[in-house]
Write a protein that holds these residues in place. Structure first.
Motif, PDB file in Angstrom:
ATOM      1  N   SER A 131       0.855  -1.191   0.000  1.00  0.00           N
ATOM      2  CA  SER A 131       0.000   0.000   0.000  1.00  0.00           C
ATOM      3  C   SER A 131       0.891   1.242   0.000  1.00  0.00           C
ATOM      4  N   PRO A 132       0.367   2.378  -0.398  1.00  0.00           N
ATOM      5  CA  PRO A 132       1.190   3.593  -0.346  1.00  0.00           C
ATOM      6  C   PRO A 132       1.640   3.863   1.095  1.00  0.00           C
ATOM      7  N   PRO A 133       2.877   4.290   1.300  1.00  0.00           N
ATOM      8  CA  PRO A 133       3.352   4.538   2.668  1.00  0.00           C
ATOM      9  C   PRO A 133       2.646   5.744   3.282  1.00  0.00           C
ATOM     10  N   ALA A 134       2.603   5.750   4.596  1.00  0.00           N
ATOM     11  CA  ALA A 134       1.981   6.860   5.324  1.00  0.00           C
ATOM     12  C   ALA A 134       2.848   8.111   5.192  1.00  0.00           C
ATOM     13  N   SER A 135       2.201   9.249   5.059  1.00  0.00           N
ATOM     14  CA  SER A 135       2.949  10.507   5.023  1.00  0.00           C
ATOM     15  C   SER A 135       3.513  10.779   6.420  1.00  0.00           C
ATOM     16  N   ALA A 136       4.365  11.779   6.517  1.00  0.00           N
ATOM     17  CA  ALA A 136       4.975  12.099   7.814  1.00  0.00           C
ATOM     18  C   ALA A 136       3.915  12.466   8.848  1.00  0.00           C
ATOM     19  N   SER A 137       2.903  13.240   8.442  1.00  0.00           N
ATOM     20  CA  SER A 137       1.853  13.625   9.401  1.00  0.00           C
ATOM     21  C   SER A 137       0.973  12.436   9.760  1.00  0.00           C
ATOM     22  N   GLN A 138       0.678  11.560   8.793  1.00  0.00           N
ATOM     23  CA  GLN A 138      -0.089  10.354   9.099  1.00  0.00           C
ATOM     24  C   GLN A 138       0.700   9.436  10.029  1.00  0.00           C
ATOM     25  N   ALA A 139       2.001   9.325   9.783  1.00  0.00           N
ATOM     26  CA  ALA A 139       2.854   8.493  10.633  1.00  0.00           C
ATOM     27  C   ALA A 139       2.888   9.030  12.058  1.00  0.00           C
ATOM     28  N   GLU A 140       2.951  10.339  12.200  1.00  0.00           N
ATOM     29  CA  GLU A 140       2.965  10.933  13.537  1.00  0.00           C
ATOM     30  C   GLU A 140       1.662  10.654  14.270  1.00  0.00           C
ATOM     31  N   LEU A 141       0.542  10.796  13.565  1.00  0.00           N
ATOM     32  CA  LEU A 141      -0.758  10.524  14.174  1.00  0.00           C
ATOM     33  C   LEU A 141      -0.868   9.056  14.565  1.00  0.00           C
ATOM     34  N   ARG A 142      -0.495   8.157  13.661  1.00  0.00           N
ATOM     35  CA  ARG A 142      -0.568   6.720  13.959  1.00  0.00           C
ATOM     36  C   ARG A 142       0.317   6.349  15.138  1.00  0.00           C
ATOM     37  N   SER A 143       1.538   6.847  15.140  1.00  0.00           N
ATOM     38  CA  SER A 143       2.452   6.493  16.237  1.00  0.00           C
ATOM     39  C   SER A 143       1.950   7.052  17.564  1.00  0.00           C
ATOM     40  N   THR A 144       1.356   8.237  17.538  1.00  0.00           N
ATOM     41  CA  THR A 144       0.807   8.814  18.767  1.00  0.00           C
ATOM     42  C   THR A 144      -0.363   7.986  19.283  1.00  0.00           C
ATOM     43  N   LEU A 145      -1.280   7.623  18.394  1.00  0.00           N
ATOM     44  CA  LEU A 145      -2.442   6.842  18.812  1.00  0.00           C
ATOM     45  C   LEU A 145      -2.044   5.448  19.292  1.00  0.00           C
ATOM     46  N   ILE A 146      -1.176   4.783  18.548  1.00  0.00           N
ATOM     47  CA  ILE A 146      -0.762   3.434  18.943  1.00  0.00           C
ATOM     48  C   ILE A 146       0.096   3.485  20.202  1.00  0.00           C
ATOM     49  N   GLY A 147       0.944   4.506  20.331  1.00  0.00           N
ATOM     50  CA  GLY A 147       1.730   4.665  21.555  1.00  0.00           C
ATOM     51  C   GLY A 147       0.847   4.913  22.765  1.00  0.00           C
ATOM     52  N   GLY A 148      -0.186   5.740  22.581  1.00  0.00           N
ATOM     53  CA  GLY A 148      -1.124   5.979  23.684  1.00  0.00           C
ATOM     54  C   GLY A 148      -1.856   4.713  24.087  1.00  0.00           C
ATOM     55  N   LEU A 149      -2.292   3.943  23.096  1.00  0.00           N
ATOM     56  CA  LEU A 149      -2.968   2.686  23.386  1.00  0.00           C
ATOM     57  C   LEU A 149      -2.028   1.700  24.072  1.00  0.00           C
ATOM     58  N   GLY A 150      -0.785   1.631  23.600  1.00  0.00           N
ATOM     59  CA  GLY A 150       0.200   0.754  24.243  1.00  0.00           C
ATOM     60  C   GLY A 150       0.494   1.175  25.670  1.00  0.00           C
ATOM     61  N   GLY A 151       0.590   2.495  25.885  1.00  0.00           N
ATOM     62  CA  GLY A 151       0.839   2.997  27.237  1.00  0.00           C
ATOM     63  C   GLY A 151      -0.312   2.691  28.181  1.00  0.00           C
ATOM     64  N   LEU A 152      -1.544   2.888  27.705  1.00  0.00           N
ATOM     65  CA  LEU A 152      -2.706   2.573  28.542  1.00  0.00           C
ATOM     66  C   LEU A 152      -2.774   1.082  28.852  1.00  0.00           C
ATOM     67  N   SER A 153      -2.472   0.264  27.857  1.00  0.00           N
ATOM     68  CA  SER A 153      -2.495  -1.188  28.075  1.00  0.00           C
ATOM     69  C   SER A 153      -1.446  -1.605  29.100  1.00  0.00           C
ATOM     70  N   ALA A 154      -0.251  -1.046  28.986  1.00  0.00           N
ATOM     71  CA  ALA A 154       0.812  -1.390  29.928  1.00  0.00           C
ATOM     72  C   ALA A 154       0.498  -0.866  31.333  1.00  0.00           C
ATOM     73  N   ALA A 155      -0.122   0.297  31.412  1.00  0.00           N
ATOM     74  CA  ALA A 155      -0.455   0.869  32.725  1.00  0.00           C
ATOM     75  C   ALA A 155      -1.599   0.115  33.395  1.00  0.00           C
ATOM     76  N   ALA A 156      -2.414  -0.569  32.619  1.00  0.00           N
ATOM     77  CA  ALA A 156      -3.553  -1.291  33.194  1.00  0.00           C
ATOM     78  C   ALA A 156      -3.098  -2.439  34.085  1.00  0.00           C
ATOM     79  N   VAL A 157      -1.965  -3.043  33.776  1.00  0.00           N
ATOM     80  CA  VAL A 157      -1.495  -4.208  34.542  1.00  0.00           C
ATOM     81  C   VAL A 157      -1.130  -3.820  35.985  1.00  0.00           C
ATOM     82  N   PRO A 158      -0.222  -2.875  36.213  1.00  0.00           N
ATOM     83  CA  PRO A 158       0.075  -2.535  37.617  1.00  0.00           C
ATOM     84  C   PRO A 158      -1.111  -1.864  38.323  1.00  0.00           C
ATOM     85  N   PHE A 159      -1.939  -1.148  37.564  1.00  0.00           N
ATOM     86  CA  PHE A 159      -3.119  -0.531  38.179  1.00  0.00           C
ATOM     87  C   PHE A 159      -4.057  -1.615  38.706  1.00  0.00           C
TER      88      PHE A 159
END
Length: 193
Positions: A131-159
């Motif tokens: 597929s066409p690669p993500a633009s720089a702004s799309q990549a930033e949005l994707r990495s932010t959203l996936i990073g936030g989801l990963g952070g919430l998932s990781a924080a759920a365990v000790p919580f």
């Protein structure tokens, strides 16, 4: 509804003659659980976002557009009406890979496109369709959203672990209250009434 007085900050850490060992343990459990929850969430979120961002940057660097031609006419009729203009259909295309070998695959094109029409496709370093690669702004949005989801998932365990430990401490505290009440209730029974 019970009346609660003004919230006292750091009440778990203040000196109090009624504070028991279980209260001190709970204070440390709460502090440790929140510290680990925040650290795990932030570190996991940052690591996940960085990994996704590097992967998308690598795709932008390695994936290249290639000129391809439709091998056969695309199914359907050409979009005569404006409301059909966004419709796309799958059609067979052929292109030459970087190593010079002939390749073919399916991509989405406008309906009714004639055979031999030039189409731009994206390929990886081996010449496979991607597929066409993500633009720089799309990549930033994707990495932010996936990073936030990963952070919430990781924080759920000790919580969740901290909540479970606090629940067990509360059960133990109630058991101790029952034992203390069973010991002193016979002494007070004769004085009331």
């Amino acid at each position: 509804m019970a009346f609660r007085g003004p919230k006292v900050w750091l009440w778990r850490w203040r000196r109090n003659p009624l504070r028991r060992r279980a209260d001190r343990v709970e204070a440390w459990v709460v502090l440790a659980a929140w510290t680990v929850t925040v650290l795990a969430g932030v570190l996991a979120g940052l690591a996940t976002a960085r990994t996704v961002e590097h992967g998308l940057a690598r795709e932008r660097a390695e994936w290249r557009p290639a000129a391809a031609r439709l091998s056969e006419p695309a199914p359907g009729r050409a979009a005569d009406r404006p409301e059909d203009a966004g419709e796309r259909v799958w059609a067979e295309v052929a292109w030459t890979a970087p190593d010079g070998s002939a390749r073919s695959g399916q991509v989405r094109v406008n309906p009714g496109t004639d055979a031999g029409t030039a189409v731009t496709v994206w390929t990886d370093h081996r010449g496979r369709l991607v597929s066409p690669p993500a633009s720089a702004s799309q990549a930033e949005l994707r990495s932010t959203l996936i990073g936030g989801l990963g952070g919430l998932s990781a924080a759920a365990v000790p919580f969740a672990a901290g909540r479970a430990l606090r629940r067990r401490l509360e059960e133990r505290r109630l058991e101790l209250w029952d034992l203390a009440w069973a010991r002193f209730d016979p002494l007070w029974r004769g004085r009331t009434g």
